[in-house]
Scaffold this motif. Structure first.
Motif, mmCIF file in Angstrom:
data_model
loop_
_atom_site.group_PDB
_atom_site.id
_atom_site.type_symbol
_atom_site.label_atom_id
_atom_site.label_comp_id
_atom_site.label_asym_id
_atom_site.label_seq_id
_atom_site.Cartn_x
_atom_site.Cartn_y
_atom_site.Cartn_z
ATOM 1 N N MET A 49 0.886 -1.161 0.000
ATOM 2 C CA MET A 49 0.000 0.000 0.000
ATOM 3 C C MET A 49 0.927 1.214 0.000
ATOM 4 N N THR A 50 0.584 2.206 -0.794
ATOM 5 C CA THR A 50 1.448 3.392 -0.842
ATOM 6 C C THR A 50 0.632 4.623 -0.565
ATOM 7 N N ILE A 51 1.171 5.518 0.240
ATOM 8 C CA ILE A 51 0.529 6.822 0.350
ATOM 9 C C ILE A 51 1.505 7.859 -0.190
ATOM 10 N N VAL A 52 0.948 8.925 -0.731
ATOM 11 C CA VAL A 52 1.772 10.024 -1.224
ATOM 12 C C VAL A 52 1.429 11.254 -0.406
ATOM 13 N N LYS A 53 2.479 11.827 0.167
ATOM 14 C CA LYS A 53 2.286 13.045 0.959
ATOM 15 C C LYS A 53 3.383 14.026 0.574
ATOM 16 N N ARG A 54 2.983 15.183 0.148
ATOM 17 C CA ARG A 54 3.912 16.223 -0.320
ATOM 18 C C ARG A 54 4.971 15.646 -1.261
ATOM 19 N N GLY A 55 4.528 14.848 -2.210
ATOM 20 C CA GLY A 55 5.422 14.316 -3.226
ATOM 21 C C GLY A 55 6.241 13.115 -2.786
ATOM 22 N N GLU A 56 6.148 12.749 -1.507
ATOM 23 C CA GLU A 56 6.922 11.593 -1.031
ATOM 24 C C GLU A 56 6.039 10.347 -1.029
ATOM 25 N N ARG A 57 6.580 9.253 -1.543
ATOM 26 C CA ARG A 57 5.847 7.978 -1.544
ATOM 27 C C ARG A 57 6.234 7.200 -0.307
ATOM 28 N N ILE A 58 5.244 6.825 0.493
ATOM 29 C CA ILE A 58 5.541 6.103 1.726
ATOM 30 C C ILE A 58 4.912 4.712 1.627
ATOM 31 N N PRO A 59 5.755 3.663 1.555
ATOM 32 C CA PRO A 59 5.204 2.321 1.373
ATOM 33 C C PRO A 59 4.854 1.626 2.687
ATOM 34 N N PHE A 60 3.808 0.808 2.643
ATOM 35 C CA PHE A 60 3.367 -0.012 3.770
ATOM 36 C C PHE A 60 3.135 -1.428 3.263
ATOM 37 N N ALA A 61 3.274 -2.404 4.172
ATOM 38 C CA ALA A 61 2.843 -3.778 3.875
ATOM 39 C C ALA A 61 1.488 -3.954 4.549
ATOM 40 N N VAL A 62 0.517 -4.519 3.831
ATOM 41 C CA VAL A 62 -0.799 -4.775 4.411
ATOM 42 C C VAL A 62 -1.147 -6.237 4.121
ATOM 43 N N SER A 63 -1.798 -6.896 5.101
ATOM 44 C CA SER A 63 -2.053 -8.330 4.893
ATOM 45 C C SER A 63 -3.514 -8.621 4.567
ATOM 46 N N GLY A 64 -4.315 -7.582 4.403
ATOM 47 C CA GLY A 64 -5.736 -7.762 4.090
ATOM 48 C C GLY A 64 -6.545 -6.834 4.969
ATOM 49 N N GLY A 65 -7.871 -6.785 4.727
ATOM 50 C CA GLY A 65 -8.725 -5.920 5.539
ATOM 51 C C GLY A 65 -9.775 -5.254 4.680
ATOM 52 N N PHE A 66 -10.130 -4.034 5.056
ATOM 53 C CA PHE A 66 -11.179 -3.298 4.353
ATOM 54 C C PHE A 66 -10.743 -1.869 4.074
ATOM 55 N N LEU A 67 -11.252 -1.354 2.968
ATOM 56 C CA LEU A 67 -11.056 0.053 2.623
ATOM 57 C C LEU A 67 -12.440 0.702 2.567
ATOM 58 N N GLU A 68 -12.578 1.821 3.247
ATOM 59 C CA GLU A 68 -13.829 2.582 3.176
ATOM 60 C C GLU A 68 -13.499 3.999 2.739
ATOM 61 N N VAL A 69 -14.075 4.413 1.624
ATOM 62 C CA VAL A 69 -13.902 5.793 1.160
ATOM 63 C C VAL A 69 -15.213 6.521 1.389
ATOM 64 N N LEU A 70 -15.190 7.549 2.219
ATOM 65 C CA LEU A 70 -16.362 8.392 2.477
ATOM 66 C C LEU A 70 -16.038 9.795 1.967
ATOM 67 N N PRO A 71 -17.049 10.659 1.841
ATOM 68 C CA PRO A 71 -16.767 12.000 1.298
ATOM 69 C C PRO A 71 -15.702 12.756 2.096
ATOM 70 N N ASP A 72 -15.662 12.552 3.412
ATOM 71 C CA ASP A 72 -14.725 13.342 4.220
ATOM 72 C C ASP A 72 -13.532 12.569 4.746
ATOM 73 N N ARG A 73 -13.445 11.272 4.486
ATOM 74 C CA ARG A 73 -12.287 10.523 4.985
ATOM 75 C C ARG A 73 -12.161 9.148 4.328
ATOM 76 N N VAL A 74 -10.941 8.615 4.433
ATOM 77 C CA VAL A 74 -10.650 7.263 3.954
ATOM 78 C C VAL A 74 -10.168 6.463 5.163
ATOM 79 N N THR A 75 -10.795 5.307 5.372
ATOM 80 C CA THR A 75 -10.381 4.450 6.483
ATOM 81 C C THR A 75 -9.902 3.112 5.939
ATOM 82 N N ILE A 76 -8.749 2.683 6.404
ATOM 83 C CA ILE A 76 -8.241 1.360 6.079
ATOM 84 C C ILE A 76 -8.209 0.578 7.376
#
Ligand code: ATP
Length: 142
Positions: A49-76
């Motif tokens: 899983m990768t997030i980008v913040k101010r042009g920097e790519r920050i990698p994570f390892a994830v083993s499964g789960g759920f993603l919820e995208v709402l208008p005001d937030r994203v929850t993993i």
């Protein structure tokens, strides 16, 4: 307009931050989330899983789960999630070896499935841990 992102597991809050982009291994394929993405609820599979913040790519390892995208937030809501620099490479290497050994033995279907899942988690952790070293030379598509 950034994205409000929470990455949580049963054990801890892994990240709570405003980010510019999120890229996750969803069950239907990789998914990139930018601000104002439509609402989504989907399952995650083991992967990077990768997030980008101010042009920097920050990698994570994830083993499964759920993603919820709402208008005001994203929850993993992740089974497990570690930032690259939190991964103990020696431990992941041991887990990989144990899983490979278990797969070489004659085992029940359940044990084979558990060993395959452990092998997948270990391989993802090793790949993400190694990205920490070549940071800046990799891209999400690789
Ligand atoms: P192990 O056999 O080494 O425990 P595992 O794949 O069975 O590996 P999990 O059940 O996925 O481990 O994770 C258990 C907990 O340990 C989670 O909190 C996870 O974030 C953490 N964890 C597992 N492996 C590592 C690692 N190599 N480096 C850092 N944290 C890890």
């Amino acid at each position: 307009m950034p994205i409000r992102l929470e990455i949580v597991t049963a054990e801890r809050t892994v990240l709570s931050d405003d980010v510019d982009m999120v890229n996750v291994p969803a069950i239907g394929g990789r998914m990139g989330i930018l601000p104002r993405h439509e609402p989504v609820l989907t399952m995650l599979v083991p992967g990077e899983m990768t997030i980008v913040k101010r042009g920097e790519r920050i990698p994570f390892a994830v083993s499964g789960g759920f993603l919820e995208v709402l208008p005001d937030r994203v929850t993993i809501l992740a089974d497990t999630a570690e930032r690259a620099d939190e991964i103990d490479e020696a431990r992941a290497e041991q887990a990989r070896r144990r899983a490979e050994e278990a797969l070489r033995e004659r085992k029940s279907a359940e044990e084979v499935a558990a060993a395959e899942a452990q092998l997948r988690r270990a391989l993802v952790r090793l790949r993400v841990a190694r990205m920490r070293r070549d940071r800046g030379q990799r891209h999400i598509s690789e």
